[in-house]
Write an enzyme that holds these catalytic residues in place. Structure first.
Site, short mmCIF file in Angstrom:
data_model
loop_
_atom_site.label_atom_id
_atom_site.label_comp_id
_atom_site.label_asym_id
_atom_site.label_seq_id
_atom_site.Cartn_x
_atom_site.Cartn_y
_atom_site.Cartn_z
N TYR A 10 0.92 -1.28 -0.15
CA TYR A 10 0.03 -0.07 0.20
C TYR A 10 0.75 1.27 -0.07
O TYR A 10 1.90 1.25 0.36
CB TYR A 10 -0.90 0.11 1.22
CG TYR A 10 -2.14 -0.87 1.33
CD1 TYR A 10 -2.89 -0.88 0.36
CD2 TYR A 10 -2.31 -1.69 2.12
CE1 TYR A 10 -4.07 -1.69 0.29
CE2 TYR A 10 -3.40 -2.59 2.33
CZ TYR A 10 -4.36 -2.52 1.41
OH TYR A 10 -5.40 -3.44 1.62
N GLU B 212 -5.35 -1.78 8.49
CA GLU B 212 -5.24 -1.42 9.71
C GLU B 212 -4.15 -0.40 10.39
O GLU B 212 -3.89 -0.30 11.24
CB GLU B 212 -4.75 -2.87 10.78
CG GLU B 212 -5.88 -3.90 10.51
CD GLU B 212 -6.02 -4.49 9.45
OE1 GLU B 212 -7.09 -4.47 8.67
OE2 GLU B 212 -4.79 -4.88 8.60
N ASN C 222 -9.49 0.46 -2.29
CA ASN C 222 -9.37 -0.77 -1.67
C ASN C 222 -10.63 -1.15 -0.97
O ASN C 222 -11.22 -0.66 -0.37
CB ASN C 222 -8.29 -0.37 -0.53
CG ASN C 222 -7.94 -1.64 0.07
OD1 ASN C 222 -7.35 -2.69 -0.45
ND2 ASN C 222 -8.21 -1.66 1.42
N GLU C 223 -11.15 -2.33 -1.47
CA GLU C 223 -12.35 -2.93 -0.91
C GLU C 223 -13.42 -1.95 -0.93
O GLU C 223 -14.09 -1.97 0.12
CB GLU C 223 -11.87 -3.55 0.41
CG GLU C 223 -10.82 -4.95 0.27
CD GLU C 223 -10.75 -5.49 1.67
OE1 GLU C 223 -10.32 -6.43 1.89
OE2 GLU C 223 -10.61 -4.69 2.87
N GLU D 166 -5.66 -10.44 -1.46
CA GLU D 166 -5.24 -10.48 -0.21
C GLU D 166 -5.59 -11.80 0.55
O GLU D 166 -6.64 -12.10 0.67
CB GLU D 166 -5.86 -9.32 0.68
CG GLU D 166 -5.52 -8.27 0.52
CD GLU D 166 -6.15 -7.05 1.31
OE1 GLU D 166 -6.68 -7.47 2.51
OE2 GLU D 166 -6.40 -5.80 0.94
N TYR E 265 1.09 -10.02 12.95
CA TYR E 265 0.14 -10.45 11.87
C TYR E 265 0.34 -12.14 11.83
O TYR E 265 -0.55 -12.63 10.95
CB TYR E 265 0.07 -9.94 10.60
CG TYR E 265 -1.09 -9.83 9.78
CD1 TYR E 265 -1.97 -8.67 9.96
CD2 TYR E 265 -1.42 -10.97 8.85
CE1 TYR E 265 -3.16 -8.70 9.30
CE2 TYR E 265 -2.60 -10.67 8.30
CZ TYR E 265 -3.66 -9.70 8.33
OH TYR E 265 -4.75 -9.63 7.82
#
Length: 581
Positions: free
Chosen positions: A53, A99, A157-158, A234, A301
């Site tokens: 990103y 996030e 994005n989404e 993703e 993560y």
């Protein structure tokens, strides 16, 4: 012209069918000195592409002031990936989620009460266009069509998880094309009807995001995009941690099984994440559905590389799965990065916050409490102060819409805590002579996903005693971006109930990675040699903070801890292993 193209159900690169085997590595969550290490490990795992990103709020922290240095040097990161023989997928959309604080949107957007986000609203689009005017010319020489490593760009994005404004999506697409972005453009959405309906647009390649049930996810995509290569943009092989919640894990065998399912279908994949990194400073995001849930400092993560870059069980399980489909050279990892335990550091000096206000901020007077963004502040803390006349019988002190966590002081004495997720009022009576009320509010991270994305910080409505609003406030912004003017003392060590800065020094002969434990401390922020390392909180789950070696100096090092609630012992410890809870 070198360009990733689509023929039938395959990607084509340099005249041959090509499978993208990619992993997400966020340059902004890693110190630049470690970019090479992480990218070499990605390549050693059997991947041929790195995805990242690009967070708008990192690159335009103040409107019109752009920043592309240090860990924000996206151009250097992409060039390095190309030098190492990797392709690159970039996601430069104005919103990224990730996030990350406010999903990558800059906080200064919220200074305008009328601002509409992520839609066809001219004042918003004009800010996006100004950002693109600075960012996209930097990316153009890095595109494969210009001889660089970048194969594809994401336009949003989404988006289907948020909205359905096709005019907005088309504006972003056309804005990229007009600025010379002539590589493959794509969208990514969850594999659900409403998400794909909201997020897809004509003549833009669609991808899907998921963590399991690959056949079902790709079947849903096929309903909307009957042809074209299958790719999971993703693949959620781990998950993120939130304060006060258990540490999230996912078994390596389960990840390998889902990967095998995708590869057997001939699909391409991008691991989200390959390496997570760290939410340094104040840059963690937050979720807000049933309740507000801020994210922790670590972005480990539970993925293929741990927060400090160490290969995990998943790394080896994934490589073994890839070897079933791709011939890989023998595993060759870069030299391991040593971790050391530097032991205890005595915090020998202190500086109480309320005695340091003039060194940290300039006061402003307002009739009502105002949120950070109205005062030009993005991150950190904000202090609201007023006098209440007396006498008054006991009534409830109410912080109307506090975001996110407030410490209340009455006549300089700690009186209580009000939290966004538990916004209970506090009974307060006022003596005849009146009293001084100080409210210190912490921004714990703006919402990064979902319908509650608009998330101004501080006290956003007002403060009441009973049903009466309190007016005439002195407000101090406390971004803690510069601590050089603090005055520390070894005398009169601060009251344990007062917010204070603690300072200690420690010697390092040979800088190495290390992990900071703050046992006996409650909640606050850590700075090492002037670098804002991030947040800690005894409520966990994380119990250590990752300190990359490049943040340390050979010789003397300065450590400052801003503690909100006081400490049982002013000692911290550097250990050689993480504790994620």
């Amino acid at each position: 012209m070198r360009k990733l193209s689509i023929v039938g159900d395959q990607f084509i690169w340099e005249g041959r069918p090509y499978r993208l085997l990619s992993g997400a590595v966020h340059y902004f969550r890693i110190v630049p000195e470690y970019w090479r290490d992480r990218l070499l490990k990605l390549k050693a795992c059997g991947l041929n592409t790195v995805e990242t990103y690009i967070p708008w709020n990192l690159h335009e922290p103040e409107e019109g002031r752009f920043y592309f240095e240090g860990n924000a040097d996206i151009e250097a990161f992409v060039r390095l990936a190309g030098e190492l023989g990797l392709h690159v997928i970039l996601r430069p959309s104005p919103y990224i989620c990730a996030e990350w604080e406010f999903g990558g949107l800059p906080a200064w957007l919220l200074a305008d009460d009328n601002m509409r986000l992520r839609c066809d609203y001219e004042p918003y689009l004009s800010k996006v266009d100004a950002y693109f005017d600075e960012l996209l010319p930097r990316l153009r020489p890095l595109l494969s069509t210009s001889g660089g490593p970048v194969l594809a760009l994401q336009i949003e994005n989404e988006y289907g998880s948020y909205g359905s404004d096709k005019a907005y999506l088309n504006h972003l697409k056309n804005a990229m094309i007009a600025r010379g972005m002539d590589v493959l453009l794509f969208t990514s959405d969850g594999p659900e009807d409403h998400m794909l309906q909201g997020g897809m647009i004509d003549r833009v390649f669609a991808t899907v995001n998921f963590g399991s049930r690959a056949k079902e996810a790709f079947a849903k995509l096929r309903e909307y995009q009957p042809t074209g290569p299958l790719i999971c943009m993703e693949f959620w092989n781990g998950w993120f941690d939130r304060w006060m919640k258990p540490h999230q894990t996912r078994p390596a065998a389960e990840v390998a099984e889902t990967l095998d399912e995708m590869l057997a279908l001939g699909a391409s994949v991008n691991f989200y994440m390959f390496h997570g990194g760290t939410n340094f400073g104040f840059m963690n995001g937050a979720n807000l559905f049933d309740e507000y849930e801020p994210l922790v400092n670590s972005y480990d993560y539970d993925t293929l590389l741990g927060e400090s870059g160490k290969p995990t069980e998943k790394f080896y399980a994934v490589r073994k799965t890839i070897e079933k489909y791709v011939e890989l050279p023998p595993l060759e990892l870069p030299p391991s990065i040593e971790a050391r335990a530097y032991g205890n550091v005595q915090m020998s000096e202190s500086a109480p916050l309320f005695a340091q206000l003039d060194a940290l901020s300039t006061p402003v007077r307002r009739a009502c409490p105002e949120p950070m963004e109205k005062l030009g502040q993005a991150y950190g803390f904000i202090l609201y102060s007023t006098r209440i006349s007396g006498p008054r019988s006991e009534m409830e002190l109410v912080l109307q819409e506090v975001r996110d966590r407030a410490l209340i002081f009455v006549d300089g004495v700690f009186f209580g805590t009000v939290e966004r997720w538990d916004p209970q009022g506090i009974p307060l009576s006022v003596p005849a002579e009146g009293l001084q009320l100080d409210i210190l509010v912490e921004n714990m991270g703006r919402v990064n996903y979902g319908p509650q994305l608009r998330d101004p910080k501080g006290i956003t409505s007002g403060v009441r005693l009973g049903y009466q609003f309190l007016h005439d406030w002195i407000i101090r912004t406390l971004p803690l971006s510069d601590l050089r003017d603090l005055i520390f003392s070894t005398e009169n060590f601060v009251d344990q109930l007062q917010p204070a800065f603690y300072r200690g020094n420690f010697q390092v002969d040979d800088p190495a990675d290390t992990f900071l434990r703050l046992d006996g401390w409650s909640k606050g922020q850590v700075f090492i040699n002037g670098f804002n390392l991030g947040r800690y909180w005894e409520k966990g789950p994380t119990q250590t903070m990752y300190v990359p070696a490049p943040l340390l100096h050979q010789g003397n090092n300065e450590l400052i801890v801003f503690e909100l609630h006081g400490t049982r012992k002013a000692v911290v410890t550097f250990v050689d292993k993480p504790d994620l809870g």
